[in-house]
Design a protein around this motif. Structure first.
Motif, PDB file in Angstrom:
ATOM      1  N   GLU A  95       0.864  -1.179   0.000  1.00 56.98           N
ATOM      2  CA  GLU A  95       0.000   0.000   0.000  1.00 56.98           C
ATOM      3  C   GLU A  95       0.900   1.228   0.000  1.00 56.98           C
ATOM      4  O   GLU A  95       1.622   1.473   0.952  1.00 56.98           O
ATOM      5  CB  GLU A  95      -0.897   0.004   1.239  1.00 56.98           C
ATOM      6  N   ARG A  96       0.860   2.014  -1.075  1.00 53.66           N
ATOM      7  CA  ARG A  96       1.802   3.108  -1.219  1.00 53.66           C
ATOM      8  C   ARG A  96       1.182   4.470  -0.987  1.00 53.66           C
ATOM      9  O   ARG A  96       1.895   5.419  -0.717  1.00 53.66           O
ATOM     10  CB  ARG A  96       2.400   3.074  -2.633  1.00 53.66           C
ATOM     11  N   ASP A  97      -0.144   4.606  -1.129  1.00 53.43           N
ATOM     12  CA  ASP A  97      -0.750   5.922  -1.130  1.00 53.43           C
ATOM     13  C   ASP A  97      -1.930   5.968  -0.172  1.00 53.43           C
ATOM     14  O   ASP A  97      -2.427   4.956   0.300  1.00 53.43           O
ATOM     15  CB  ASP A  97      -1.219   6.291  -2.540  1.00 53.43           C
ATOM     16  N   ALA A 110      -1.205   5.103   5.750  1.00 47.20           N
ATOM     17  CA  ALA A 110      -0.090   4.276   5.312  1.00 47.20           C
ATOM     18  C   ALA A 110       0.644   3.751   6.541  1.00 47.20           C
ATOM     19  O   ALA A 110       0.790   4.449   7.544  1.00 47.20           O
ATOM     20  CB  ALA A 110       0.844   5.080   4.422  1.00 47.20           C
ATOM     21  N   ARG A 111       1.142   2.524   6.467  1.00 48.74           N
ATOM     22  CA  ARG A 111       1.661   1.838   7.645  1.00 48.74           C
ATOM     23  C   ARG A 111       3.156   1.567   7.544  1.00 48.74           C
ATOM     24  O   ARG A 111       3.693   1.357   6.463  1.00 48.74           O
ATOM     25  CB  ARG A 111       0.930   0.501   7.823  1.00 48.74           C
ATOM     26  N   LEU A 140       2.047   8.387   9.423  1.00 49.03           N
ATOM     27  CA  LEU A 140       2.106   6.956   9.147  1.00 49.03           C
ATOM     28  C   LEU A 140       1.532   6.168  10.318  1.00 49.03           C
ATOM     29  O   LEU A 140       1.817   6.479  11.480  1.00 49.03           O
ATOM     30  CB  LEU A 140       3.562   6.523   8.921  1.00 49.03           C
ATOM     31  N   TYR A 192       1.946  -2.754   4.368  1.00 48.33           N
ATOM     32  CA  TYR A 192       2.890  -1.742   4.852  1.00 48.33           C
ATOM     33  C   TYR A 192       3.643  -1.070   3.714  1.00 48.33           C
ATOM     34  O   TYR A 192       3.872  -1.666   2.661  1.00 48.33           O
ATOM     35  CB  TYR A 192       3.896  -2.394   5.816  1.00 48.33           C
ATOM     36  N   ARG A 193       4.045   0.164   3.973  1.00 47.56           N
ATOM     37  CA  ARG A 193       4.946   0.861   3.053  1.00 47.56           C
ATOM     38  C   ARG A 193       6.402   0.538   3.347  1.00 47.56           C
ATOM     39  O   ARG A 193       7.239   0.555   2.458  1.00 47.56           O
ATOM     40  CB  ARG A 193       4.767   2.370   3.181  1.00 47.56           C
TER      41      ARG A 193
END
Length: 244
Positions: A22-24, A28-29, A60, A79-80
């Motif tokens: 998940e980037r956006d 965001a984690r 974040l 997660y990012r």
């Protein structure tokens, strides 16, 4: 000198399809991992709480675990970035290693703090991810000046740190972007030359990697310059800042 090749290392770990991280978007984690299979640093608690605060400041969502079972393709896709904060030893099995490798190849970020470089010594791909493995350190805590390479003159080159200073199995500077070096003449026992690499970053295997060798001493996490250093790394690893 240890010479590692990411391409050959990857062949040893079976690959499977992995969801993209998940980037956006909001929430965001980042996942902070602190498992140890060897020396356990007294500063782990301070590292976790500092990173928790910095993640909040960066917008974040934060998660912390010592459970390597969280390293699956489906879980890491949430997660990012993954942060190895004072991990030690062989903390992941082959399936968990494959999940981390897939995560990075899908565009995920990695951040290593201090003994992240004393982790997974038998896994060549990880050695490339972190940039260089720990080899030794002088006894006790010592004090040295830290020079930030980019931007030139950050902290005016006068930031003095009392910490445990790692010597690495190789000099990483030919394959990474240096962030900071130690004035090794300030302390005894350094083996990396007069301009000792201590923090660096780079794009790696589809993702991003950021590492600092500082972070042994619990009191260092209250230092505003060190906190700013970690904040920059967290933002870079999470993809919130393209400049590490």
């Amino acid at each position: 000198m240890v010479v590692l090749a990411a391409a050959s290392a990857s062949a040893a770990v079976p690959m499977a399809a992995s969801p993209a991280p998940e980037r956006d978007g909001p929430g965001a984690r980042v996942l902070v991992f602190t498992a140890t299979r060897g020396w356990r640093h007294d500063s782990i608690g301070q590292a976790v709480e500092t990173l928790r605060g910095l993640a909040g400041e960066a917008g974040l969502r934060f998660a912390h675990t010592e459970d390597p079972a969280r390293f699956t393709a489906a879980e890491l896709a949430r997660y990012r970035a993954v942060v190895f904060a004072n991990t030690t030893g062989d903390v992941l099995d082959e399936a968990q290693q494959a999940a981390l490798q897939q995560f990075v190849r899908a565009g995920g970020g990695f951040m290593g703090v201090h003994s992240a470089a004393d982790t997974e010594h038998g896994w060549p791909w990880y050695g490339e991810l972190v940039g260089a493995w720990f080899e030794s350190h002088p006894p006790g805590l010592q004090t040295a000046r830290v020079r930030f390479v980019d931007p030139p003159g950050a902290a005016d080159g006068t930031w003095r740190v009392t910490d445990e200073f790692y010597n690495f199995k190789r000099d990483p500077r030919d394959r990474v972007r240096l962030i900071a070096t130690l004035a090794s003449g300030d302390y005894e026992g350094g083996t990396m030359g007069v301009d000792h690499p201590i923090a660096w970053c780079r794009e790696f295997d589809g993702g991003r990697s950021w590492y600092t060798g500082l972070g042994h001493a619990p009191g260092l996490y209250a230092d505003p310059v060190f906190r700013a250093h970690l904040a920059r790394g967290l933002r870079y690893a999470a993809g919130a800042d393209d400049d590490c």
